[in-house]
Each structure stands twice: as C-alpha cells, then as structure tokens.
Design a protein around this motif. Sequence first.
Motif, short mmCIF file in Angstrom:
data_model
loop_
_atom_site.label_atom_id
_atom_site.label_comp_id
_atom_site.label_asym_id
_atom_site.label_seq_id
_atom_site.Cartn_x
_atom_site.Cartn_y
_atom_site.Cartn_z
N GLN A 22 0.80 -1.21 0.00
CA GLN A 22 0.00 0.00 0.00
C GLN A 22 0.84 1.27 0.00
O GLN A 22 0.58 2.20 -0.75
CB GLN A 22 -0.93 -0.01 1.22
CG GLN A 22 -1.84 1.21 1.31
CD GLN A 22 -2.79 1.12 2.50
OE1 GLN A 22 -2.89 0.08 3.14
NE2 GLN A 22 -3.45 2.22 2.81
N LYS A 23 1.86 1.33 0.84
CA LYS A 23 2.67 2.54 0.97
C LYS A 23 3.37 2.89 -0.32
O LYS A 23 3.32 4.03 -0.79
CB LYS A 23 3.71 2.36 2.10
CG LYS A 23 4.61 3.56 2.30
CD LYS A 23 5.60 3.30 3.44
CE LYS A 23 6.55 4.49 3.62
NZ LYS A 23 7.52 4.24 4.71
N HIS A 24 4.02 1.90 -0.95
CA HIS A 24 4.76 2.16 -2.18
C HIS A 24 3.81 2.41 -3.35
O HIS A 24 4.10 3.24 -4.21
CB HIS A 24 5.68 0.99 -2.49
CG HIS A 24 6.76 0.79 -1.45
ND1 HIS A 24 7.71 1.75 -1.17
CD2 HIS A 24 7.03 -0.27 -0.63
CE1 HIS A 24 8.52 1.30 -0.23
NE2 HIS A 24 8.13 0.09 0.13
N ALA A 25 2.70 1.71 -3.38
CA ALA A 25 1.72 1.93 -4.45
C ALA A 25 1.17 3.35 -4.39
O ALA A 25 1.01 4.03 -5.41
CB ALA A 25 0.59 0.91 -4.35
N ALA A 26 0.89 3.82 -3.17
CA ALA A 26 0.38 5.20 -3.00
C ALA A 26 1.41 6.22 -3.49
O ALA A 26 1.05 7.23 -4.10
CB ALA A 26 0.03 5.44 -1.54
N ALA A 27 2.69 5.95 -3.22
CA ALA A 27 3.74 6.87 -3.66
C ALA A 27 3.81 6.92 -5.19
O ALA A 27 4.04 7.99 -5.77
CB ALA A 27 5.09 6.42 -3.09
N VAL A 28 3.58 5.78 -5.85
CA VAL A 28 3.58 5.75 -7.32
C VAL A 28 2.39 6.53 -7.87
O VAL A 28 2.52 7.31 -8.82
CB VAL A 28 3.55 4.29 -7.83
CG1 VAL A 28 3.35 4.25 -9.34
CG2 VAL A 28 4.84 3.57 -7.46
N PHE A 29 1.22 6.35 -7.27
CA PHE A 29 0.01 7.01 -7.75
C PHE A 29 0.14 8.53 -7.75
O PHE A 29 -0.47 9.22 -8.57
CB PHE A 29 -1.20 6.60 -6.90
CG PHE A 29 -1.87 5.34 -7.37
CD1 PHE A 29 -2.36 5.23 -8.65
CD2 PHE A 29 -2.00 4.26 -6.51
CE1 PHE A 29 -2.98 4.07 -9.09
CE2 PHE A 29 -2.62 3.10 -6.94
CZ PHE A 29 -3.10 3.00 -8.23
N LYS A 30 0.94 9.07 -6.82
CA LYS A 30 1.12 10.52 -6.73
C LYS A 30 1.74 11.10 -8.00
O LYS A 30 1.60 12.30 -8.27
CB LYS A 30 1.99 10.88 -5.52
CG LYS A 30 1.33 10.62 -4.18
CD LYS A 30 2.26 10.97 -3.03
CE LYS A 30 1.61 10.69 -1.69
NZ LYS A 30 2.52 11.00 -0.56
N HIS A 31 2.45 10.26 -8.76
CA HIS A 31 3.16 10.75 -9.94
C HIS A 31 2.45 10.40 -11.24
O HIS A 31 3.00 10.63 -12.32
CB HIS A 31 4.57 10.15 -9.97
CG HIS A 31 5.41 10.54 -8.79
ND1 HIS A 31 6.03 11.77 -8.69
CD2 HIS A 31 5.71 9.87 -7.64
CE1 HIS A 31 6.69 11.83 -7.55
NE2 HIS A 31 6.51 10.69 -6.90
N LEU A 32 1.21 9.89 -11.17
CA LEU A 32 0.49 9.47 -12.36
C LEU A 32 -0.55 10.51 -12.76
O LEU A 32 -1.00 11.32 -11.95
CB LEU A 32 -0.20 8.13 -12.11
CG LEU A 32 0.71 6.94 -11.81
CD1 LEU A 32 -0.13 5.69 -11.56
CD2 LEU A 32 1.69 6.70 -12.95
N GLU A 33 -0.94 10.46 -14.04
CA GLU A 33 -2.01 11.30 -14.56
C GLU A 33 -3.35 10.77 -14.04
O GLU A 33 -3.47 9.58 -13.70
CB GLU A 33 -2.01 11.26 -16.08
CG GLU A 33 -0.75 11.81 -16.72
CD GLU A 33 -0.73 13.32 -16.68
OE1 GLU A 33 -1.81 13.93 -16.56
OE2 GLU A 33 0.36 13.90 -16.75
#
Length: 333
Positions: A22-33
């Motif tokens: 969850q933590k790393h996935a959330a960090a990735v989502f912050k950089h997506l369109e």
Amino acid sequence: MAEIDELSGTDRAGLLLLAVGQKHAAAVFKHLEPKEVQLLGMSMASLENIRSEMVEVVVEQFLEQIRDQTALGLNSDAYIRQVMTEALGEDRASAVIDRILLSRNSRGIEQIKWMEPRAIAELVRLEHPQIIAIILSLLDAPLAAAVLGFLPEMMRPDIVMRIASLETVQPDALRELDAIMERQLSGKSMKSSNIGGIERAAEILNMTESAVEAQIIDQMEEKAPDLAQLIQDKMFVFDDLDKLDDRSMQTLLREVSTDTLLLALRGADEALKEKIFSNMSRRAAEMLRDDLEAAPPAKLSEVEAAQKEILQIARRLADAGEIALGGGGDELI
C-alpha cells in the motif's frame, strides 16, 4: 483469472502495484495522470485469484526492463524525447512530447486535469476561444471532449477549428493561462510548444457525444468546409475497427464487456460484425449472433454511447502500444 501471458500491460502494472504494498503503491500514484490512476485502479480492482508465481513473473519482467535504464533522472527531457521518438516516430512524438513536458512544468494544468468537466467549462467559458482551444489541447481527449459538451453550443465549432489550426503556443499565451487558472506557470526560458492540430481536433471529436459531434461538424462545414473535411478524414469511427489486424481485434475484445459489445453491434455494418465473429471462438461467436438476433430494439443514443465506449478502449490500448489502429487517415494516435 487469466494466465500471465494473457494479462494486458495495464493489468501487469496493477499486479505490480498490488505486490509492492500500500505505501509504495500510493507513492507511485502521486506521480500518475488522472486517467492513469483510474485505469490502474480499475485493473487492480478486477484482479483476483492471484498466484505467487504470477507476481514473481511480473516483478521479474519489471526488473529486467529497468535494469539497464541508467539514463533516468539524468537529462530526463532528452531521454523522454529520445524514447518517445524511437517509439512513435518523429512527427507523432513531437506533439505528444511537448504536451507531456509542458504539463509537467505546470501546476495549473495538473490541477485542472483533476476537475470535473462541467467545472472546467465554467472556469473557461467566458475566456477568448483561442485560450479555451489551448486549454483543451493540453487535456486528455476524453476530458477535453466532455468539457466541450458543457460549453455553449455556438462556441464549439469555433473552438474545434482553432484546435485544428494550432501549431505552437508562445510564452505570452501561457502567461494568459496563468491568469485564467490563477497559477504560476514556468514561463522563463520556455520555447514554443507544439499543441493542437488536425489530428488533435479529430481525437477530441471522436470522444464527443454523437449529437454534439454532428452539430459541430455541420457548423464547421458551413464556416470552413476544407478544414472540416481535413478533420473528418482523420476521425476514427466505429466501423473503422474492421481495419484492425486480428491480434489487435482479439486484444480489444478482451477489454470489452459482452453487454457493451452486443449493444454497439446493433449499429455496425456487416463487415465489422464478421471481423469480430472471426476473432472469437466458434461458440462465443454463435452465442453473440443468437443474442443479436433475439435482442429487443435499442435507442440510437444507447447504441452510439456503447460504440463510443469501445472506441475509447481502443484508443487507450493504442496509446499503451497494445494495439495498432488504422483507417481514417495516415496515423491516428
């Protein structure tokens, strides 16, 4: 659950994000369109019966792809241009690259992408049509099409023609956008950027509701028939799907629900129907034929909406490099 070889690129990305936690996935989502967040979220929600060996394969493939990519973070603009040009060709990549890099440097553009279409329309409707055209050119086609539908009817043809006529946007035009969105864009040392154009206008119209699309084209044909014809030549309509190669058609069909396909085919020509039947299993094709024959009448608006939905899926897959679209012009994506 499909086998790993049958998963789309989006499904593999969703599986990877589920695997990292969850933590790393959330960090990735912050950089997506926004569109990417939606697509990945839908993919993650649909994944089930995930086996450990599937996760291992996806992670292994990801590591293999990034192992030699040492250029990331070093002169990233040049790296992005090189990769996109190799993937799309110089002409197609140019406009895409400029939109990517321009949006990246603009907090205002990023903020507007998360707004509802009606809210964006309210924000810009009193602005000069040229400013509106620039803004819509910087949005993803489905969002731009939705915004267009909320703008006053008499404005739409003019805006689409301006999008089609756009070639570059100068720093002073970007400063006008600053005032509209009340955000500071990076205008220093900014070169002219390629946005808009015939293909961009056609792409937005492809995503627009059929009634709105027809009204816009009719008015453009009265005001600028040559330009209207150029745009229509680049538009990809539902029946053009019969130009897909078999592999692309099979990939598309895996992403489309049976109910949507059944409704969309009510208004399709026989060539497209046969193309679809030939890329299904014999049993699935027979069932679809029977369902079509037994289906009750449907509203034209519902059929057109289903066709638009399938076209949006096709364009998403083409943007991801999973299928190749053809017809309606030299290149559509």
